[in-house]
Design an enzyme around this catalytic site. Structure first.
Site, PDB file in Angstrom:
ATOM      1  N   HIS A 172       0.788  -1.090  -0.115  1.00 37.56           N
ATOM      2  CA  HIS A 172       0.025  -0.128  -0.055  1.00 37.56           C
ATOM      3  C   HIS A 172       1.012   1.167  -0.031  1.00 37.56           C
ATOM      4  O   HIS A 172       0.495   2.036  -0.673  1.00 37.56           O
ATOM      5  CB  HIS A 172      -0.739   0.134   1.180  1.00 37.56           C
ATOM      6  CG  HIS A 172      -1.776  -1.230   1.473  1.00 37.56           C
ATOM      7  ND1 HIS A 172      -2.069  -1.797   2.654  1.00 37.56           N
ATOM      8  CD2 HIS A 172      -2.771  -1.440   0.548  1.00 37.56           C
ATOM      9  CE1 HIS A 172      -3.054  -2.603   2.510  1.00 37.56           C
ATOM     10  NE2 HIS A 172      -3.485  -2.335   1.061  1.00 37.56           N
ATOM     11  N   LYS A 205     -16.729  -7.721   6.032  1.00 39.16           N
ATOM     12  CA  LYS A 205     -15.832  -8.735   6.548  1.00 39.16           C
ATOM     13  C   LYS A 205     -15.468  -8.097   8.092  1.00 39.16           C
ATOM     14  O   LYS A 205     -15.565  -6.790   8.202  1.00 39.16           O
ATOM     15  CB  LYS A 205     -14.615  -9.022   5.952  1.00 39.16           C
ATOM     16  CG  LYS A 205     -14.177  -7.514   5.383  1.00 39.16           C
ATOM     17  CD  LYS A 205     -12.949  -8.106   4.139  1.00 39.16           C
ATOM     18  CE  LYS A 205     -12.573  -6.969   3.395  1.00 39.16           C
ATOM     19  NZ  LYS A 205     -11.582  -7.067   2.371  1.00 39.16           N
ATOM     20  N   ARG A 250      -2.409  -6.285  -8.216  1.00 41.24           N
ATOM     21  CA  ARG A 250      -1.427  -7.142  -8.004  1.00 41.24           C
ATOM     22  C   ARG A 250      -1.587  -8.431  -9.197  1.00 41.24           C
ATOM     23  O   ARG A 250      -2.647  -8.887  -9.218  1.00 41.24           O
ATOM     24  CB  ARG A 250      -1.638  -8.026  -6.669  1.00 41.24           C
ATOM     25  CG  ARG A 250      -1.195  -7.007  -5.416  1.00 41.24           C
ATOM     26  CD  ARG A 250      -1.621  -7.708  -4.104  1.00 41.24           C
ATOM     27  NE  ARG A 250      -3.115  -7.860  -4.305  1.00 41.24           N
ATOM     28  CZ  ARG A 250      -3.819  -8.385  -3.296  1.00 41.24           C
ATOM     29  NH1 ARG A 250      -3.198  -8.753  -2.044  1.00 41.24           N
ATOM     30  NH2 ARG A 250      -5.254  -8.469  -3.314  1.00 41.24           N
TER      31      ARG A 250
HETATM   32  O1  PNS Z   1      -8.631  -3.036   0.422  1.00 39.02           O
HETATM   33  P1  PNS Z   1      -9.775  -3.382  -0.151  1.00 39.02           P
HETATM   34  O2  PNS Z   1     -10.592  -4.503   0.827  1.00 39.02           O
HETATM   35  O3  PNS Z   1      -9.473  -4.202  -1.556  1.00 39.02           O
HETATM   36  O4  PNS Z   1     -10.878  -2.175  -0.365  1.00 39.02           O
HETATM   37  C1  PNS Z   1     -12.028  -2.324  -0.984  1.00 39.02           C
HETATM   38  C2  PNS Z   1     -12.787  -1.088  -1.177  1.00 39.02           C
HETATM   39  C3  PNS Z   1     -12.912  -0.675   0.462  1.00 39.02           C
HETATM   40  C4  PNS Z   1     -12.230  -0.195  -1.946  1.00 39.02           C
HETATM   41  C5  PNS Z   1     -13.970  -1.277  -1.362  1.00 39.02           C
HETATM   42  O5  PNS Z   1     -14.635  -2.524  -0.884  1.00 39.02           O
HETATM   43  C6  PNS Z   1     -15.110  -0.147  -1.529  1.00 39.02           C
HETATM   44  O6  PNS Z   1     -15.078   0.675  -2.224  1.00 39.02           O
HETATM   45  N1  PNS Z   1     -15.987  -0.163  -0.376  1.00 39.02           N
HETATM   46  C7  PNS Z   1     -16.933   1.066  -0.223  1.00 39.02           C
HETATM   47  C8  PNS Z   1     -18.389   0.583  -0.551  1.00 39.02           C
HETATM   48  C9  PNS Z   1     -18.319   0.438  -2.295  1.00 39.02           C
HETATM   49  O7  PNS Z   1     -18.242   1.803  -2.857  1.00 39.02           O
HETATM   50  N2  PNS Z   1     -18.288  -0.349  -2.950  1.00 39.02           N
HETATM   51  C10 PNS Z   1     -18.026  -0.856  -4.265  1.00 39.02           C
HETATM   52  C11 PNS Z   1     -19.236  -0.621  -5.019  1.00 39.02           C
HETATM   53  S1  PNS Z   1     -19.002  -1.081  -6.586  1.00 39.02           S
END
Ligand code: PNS
Length: 165
Positions: free
Chosen positions: A20, A44, A92
């Site tokens: 990150h 989660k 990745r």
């Molecule tokens: O680090 P991660 O777990 O891959 O991050 C995922 C994240 C937080 C970017 C994703 O789950 C997200 O955008 N969550 C907020 C709700 C949302 O917008 N979901 C996607 C709709 S397409």
């Protein structure tokens, strides 16, 4: 440059790892302002609270000149509120591709004016994930060199407190 002055780098960051931080440093070279957004509404069960995740990110990433904030709801809506036209995501190897493609397509549908920009993860971090970090730390494996030392200390403390229970 003015169009792309602000980018949002969203994620769970549970916890932040060196992959990150690599993306954060590189994004900062491309965009004048980078906001790192910690999503609060993940389904989660996280290992660290949102406050802890924000604190760990601030300690590890603020020298890059980024801001760290938590957010509720959709990432594109948070980007819109910030005035960010770009969402940065790290990609990745092949493992992330389908998931990220789906999410980018949905985000585009929700807010077409916001662009998702993918940055390829540096090869040394290609197989690094917060999930693996949590698992290794939980069973007392070493995560040195994979996470900032402040995060490593918290992971070790967390594993110790779990063992005592
Ligand atoms: O680090 P991660 O777990 O891959 O991050 C995922 C994240 C937080 C970017 C994703 O789950 C997200 O955008 N969550 C907020 C709700 C949302 O917008 N979901 C996607 C709709 S397409």
């Amino acid at each position: 440059m003015s169009e792309n002055a602000l980018a949002l780098y969203p994620g769970s960051f549970d916890p932040v790892h060196n992959g990150h931080l690599d993306i954060i440093g590189r994004a900062r070279k491309l965009f004048r302002r980078v906001v790192v957004g910690v999503a609060t509404n993940q389904e989660k069960q996280p290992m660290f609270s949102v406050a802890d995740r924000v604190a760990m990110l601030r300690a590890a990433a603020e020298h890059h000149g980024v801001e760290v904030m938590s957010f509720d709801g959709l990432t594109v809506d948070f980007a819109h509120r910030l005035g960010a036209r770009v969402i940065v995501k790290g990609l990745r190897a092949v493992i992330d591709f389908e998931y990220e493609l789906k999410m980018a397509a949905m985000n585009k549908r929700l807010r077409p004016e916001i662009e998702t920009v993918f940055m390829m993860t540096a090869p040394e971090f290609a197989y690094l994930s917060s999930t693996l970090i949590r698992e290794v730390a939980r069973f007392n494996g070493s995560v040195a060199g994979l996470v900032p030392s402040s995060v490593e200390r918290r992971l070790v403390a967390r594993a110790k407190s779990k063992r005592k229970r």
